[in-house]
Write a protein that holds these residues in place. Structure first.
Motif, PDB file in Angstrom:
ATOM      1  N   THR A  14       0.846  -1.179   0.000  1.00 48.61           N
ATOM      2  CA  THR A  14       0.000   0.000   0.000  1.00 48.61           C
ATOM      3  C   THR A  14       0.887   1.235   0.000  1.00 48.61           C
ATOM      4  O   THR A  14       2.076   1.183   0.346  1.00 48.61           O
ATOM      5  CB  THR A  14      -0.915   0.027   1.231  1.00 48.61           C
ATOM      6  N   LEU A  15       0.296   2.367  -0.375  1.00 45.68           N
ATOM      7  CA  LEU A  15       1.073   3.591  -0.481  1.00 45.68           C
ATOM      8  C   LEU A  15       1.555   4.093   0.874  1.00 45.68           C
ATOM      9  O   LEU A  15       2.405   4.998   0.940  1.00 45.68           O
ATOM     10  CB  LEU A  15       0.247   4.668  -1.184  1.00 45.68           C
ATOM     11  N   GLU A  16       1.043   3.512   1.964  1.00 44.36           N
ATOM     12  CA  GLU A  16       1.597   3.838   3.275  1.00 44.36           C
ATOM     13  C   GLU A  16       3.013   3.294   3.416  1.00 44.36           C
ATOM     14  O   GLU A  16       3.852   3.881   4.111  1.00 44.36           O
ATOM     15  CB  GLU A  16       0.705   3.266   4.382  1.00 44.36           C
ATOM     16  N   ARG A  50      -1.532   4.210 -12.523  1.00 43.28           N
ATOM     17  CA  ARG A  50      -1.860   4.740 -11.195  1.00 43.28           C
ATOM     18  C   ARG A  50      -1.370   6.180 -11.045  1.00 43.28           C
ATOM     19  O   ARG A  50      -0.373   6.588 -11.652  1.00 43.28           O
ATOM     20  CB  ARG A  50      -1.237   3.848 -10.115  1.00 43.28           C
ATOM     21  N   SER A  52       0.226   7.688  -8.783  1.00 44.45           N
ATOM     22  CA  SER A  52       1.571   7.880  -8.244  1.00 44.45           C
ATOM     23  C   SER A  52       2.669   7.292  -9.119  1.00 44.45           C
ATOM     24  O   SER A  52       3.857   7.513  -8.855  1.00 44.45           O
ATOM     25  CB  SER A  52       1.655   7.245  -6.850  1.00 44.45           C
ATOM     26  N   PRO A 105      -6.298   0.599  -6.264  1.00 44.50           N
ATOM     27  CA  PRO A 105      -5.514   1.821  -6.486  1.00 44.50           C
ATOM     28  C   PRO A 105      -4.682   2.270  -5.294  1.00 44.50           C
ATOM     29  O   PRO A 105      -3.748   3.066  -5.472  1.00 44.50           O
ATOM     30  CB  PRO A 105      -6.572   2.869  -6.855  1.00 44.50           C
ATOM     31  N   GLU A 106      -4.993   1.804  -4.092  1.00 45.40           N
ATOM     32  CA  GLU A 106      -4.203   2.209  -2.929  1.00 45.40           C
ATOM     33  C   GLU A 106      -2.874   1.474  -2.841  1.00 45.40           C
ATOM     34  O   GLU A 106      -2.077   1.705  -1.926  1.00 45.40           O
ATOM     35  CB  GLU A 106      -4.994   2.004  -1.635  1.00 45.40           C
ATOM     36  N   TYR A 107      -2.617   0.579  -3.802  1.00 46.56           N
ATOM     37  CA  TYR A 107      -1.349  -0.148  -3.867  1.00 46.56           C
ATOM     38  C   TYR A 107      -0.471   0.424  -4.988  1.00 46.56           C
ATOM     39  O   TYR A 107      -0.954   1.030  -5.931  1.00 46.56           O
ATOM     40  CB  TYR A 107      -1.582  -1.629  -4.199  1.00 46.56           C
ATOM     41  N   ASN A 108       0.825   0.187  -4.836  1.00 49.03           N
ATOM     42  CA  ASN A 108       1.720   0.311  -5.975  1.00 49.03           C
ATOM     43  C   ASN A 108       2.833  -0.714  -5.810  1.00 49.03           C
ATOM     44  O   ASN A 108       2.869  -1.437  -4.812  1.00 49.03           O
ATOM     45  CB  ASN A 108       2.282   1.718  -6.149  1.00 49.03           C
ATOM     46  N   ALA A 211      -8.040   5.838 -10.376  1.00 43.10           N
ATOM     47  CA  ALA A 211      -8.754   5.099  -9.334  1.00 43.10           C
ATOM     48  C   ALA A 211      -9.446   3.861  -9.883  1.00 43.10           C
ATOM     49  O   ALA A 211     -10.135   3.143  -9.154  1.00 43.10           O
ATOM     50  CB  ALA A 211      -9.780   6.004  -8.652  1.00 43.10           C
TER      51      ALA A 211
END
Length: 464
Positions: A14-16, A50, A52, A105-108, A211
């Motif tokens: 995740t983008l975190e 995505r 990002s 979408p919250e992943y990369n 998204a």
């Protein structure tokens, strides 16, 4: 560094957790690895659709340039297989792609592709992981340069040339195809290739949307309802439906009679089609249908089984000069192409195959000849740090029978695959991309598959 781990197909998070400092560390690790290996040529950097991804790709490009490498940066988001093809075609040192494929979408993610364009094997990803470090730039005079490159044109040329070598002139005039890009990087690439071959296209979700419409760009049946409804509507509907996942390395096919075509059946039809004009073994993963083996046997060919992960498929293709390699999740490639799954090439090949004989008719014939095959899978939640323990504990819990049928053999190539006396099988293995265990089953009908999957769930859940 502890947060960066390379699974089945690179590092995803995740983008975190997937942050610019960590991406730069991966870039430095790749630069150090390439330098240590004496690979000084340019490096490709691609990225998916995505929000990002372009920024992360530019971070990688800066780190690589600061280490003395010239970088060929994709001019826009492009499918992963286009980058893989460019690496092999241009004799590059390797490449990196920013993508989380079918994840939400919250992943990369990021994957490294070696100089042959095939997926990196564990010895390579381990070597990169062991070199994770903060960027260590050379003096500015020794920096490389970034050049933006269109990876689409050369790949399209190669795809058309390869398919023509198999099927003769590629002419899809008067053929109608519905294409669902799922807002991924296949838009403007897969549809453009099909149109170049003469097909009339009806495009769905071919507009940019980082998204992905609020979902995941995963071409499963439940996410392709509009495409399925369109192709199965009536005689005036497009005659074939095709979808790609987020980075277009996988394909899903929709037919007028079946709607969503099980990837296992597509694989069998593809292999049967290729064997009409060529010869050679097939490579399949342990989770892929035995129907491939039956098709091979009927043509006097063999099949090589490998663990899940296209890197193992690619390795076996090279070792055995296989005609085709694939997996039940929709990733395929063929002899003469880069050894990476390619949903763009497969879209063209599927359309050409369908023009030669409707895919439904070919599948009907294969099932009539070799018997009905049904496969499905479920997921059981399992934290990544518990997967190894659960699989280890499972060894002591393997039953003598499953859903009333004796276990005749056990395959441990990837998790545990229980081969049953009635020809059906049950597989439990850890996912390399998500915090789950996968449970697969194959049998002659849906009811039996459901029984096997329930038995598999009951076997695994108490261990998690």
């Amino acid at each position: 560094m502890e947060s960066i781990s390379f699974g089945t197909d690179g590092w995803r998070a995740t983008l975190e957790e997937f942050t610019s400092p960590r991406v730069r560390m991966v870039g430095q690790a790749v630069a150090t690895y390439l330098t240590d290996e004496g690979l000084a040529g340019p490096v490709a950097v691609g990225y998916d659709a995505r929000e990002s991804s372009r920024g992360f790709a530019e971070e990688l490009a800066r780190v690589l340039c600061a280490n003395g490498f010239d970088v060929l940066l994709a001019d826009r988001d492009r499918p992963t297989p286009l980058v893989a093809y460019a690496i092999a075609d241009r004799d590059l040192a390797g490449g990196l792609v920013i993508t989380a494929s079918h994840n939400p979408p919250e992943y990369n993610g990021v994957k490294f592709i070696p100089s042959d364009g095939a997926p990196a094997l564990p010895d390579v990803t381990d070597a990169i992981a062991n070199r994770l470090a903060e960027p260590d730039p050379l003096p500015e005079a020794d920096h490389g340069a970034v050049t933006e490159v269109d990876f689409a044109g050369p790949h399209a040329d190669a795809a058309l040339e390869l398919v023509e070598s198999m099927a003769g002139d590629v002419d899809l005039a008067d053929r109608t195809v519905a294409y669902d890009a799922m807002h991924g990087s296949g838009r403007g690439t897969t549809d453009a290739l099909l149109e170049r071959a003469g097909a009339s296209l009806e495009c769905l979700r071919c507009e940019p949307d980082p998204a992905f419409g609020g979902g995941a760009p995963e071409p499963a049946a439940e996410n392709l309802e509009t495409l399925i409804d369109l192709v199965t509507a009536d005689d005036t509907a497009p005659e074939l439906g095709i979808a790609n996942d987020g980075d277009a390395d996988r394909i899903a096919v929709v037919t007028p009679e079946r709607g969503y075509l099980d990837e296992n059946l597509f694989f069998a039809a593809l292999y049967d089609y290729l064997l009409e004009t060529d010869s050679g073994p097939a490579v399949r993963t342990v989770s892929t249908t035995y129907l491939i083996d039956r098709v091979a046997q009927s043509h006097g060919e063999t099949v090589h089984e490998v663990p899940v992960g296209f890197k193992w498929v690619a390795q076996a293709i090279g070792e055995h000069d296989a005609l085709v390699g694939g997996e039940e999740s929709g990733g395929f490639t063929v002899r003469g192409h880069v050894r990476e799954k390619d949903g763009v090439l497969m879209a063209l090949l599927a359309a050409v195959m369908h023009a030669a004989e409707p895919i439904d008719d070919r599948v009907d014939r294969l099932l009539a000849e070799h018997g009905t095959v049904v496969q499905d899978k479920i997921s059981v939640d399992c934290p990544d740090d518990e997967k190894e323990r659960v699989i280890s504990d499972l060894e002591a819990e393997i039953p003598e029978s499953v859903a009333g049928t004796a276990v005749e053999d056990i395959n441990t190539a990837d998790g545990f695959k229980l081969l049953l006396a009635d020809g059906s099988w049950l597989l439990v293995r850890p996912s390399g991309t998500e915090p789950v265990l996968r449970v697969y089953a194959e049998a002659e009908d849906e009811e039996r598959v459901t029984e096997l999957l329930e038995a598999g769930r009951d076997l695994v859940e108490p261990l998690v």
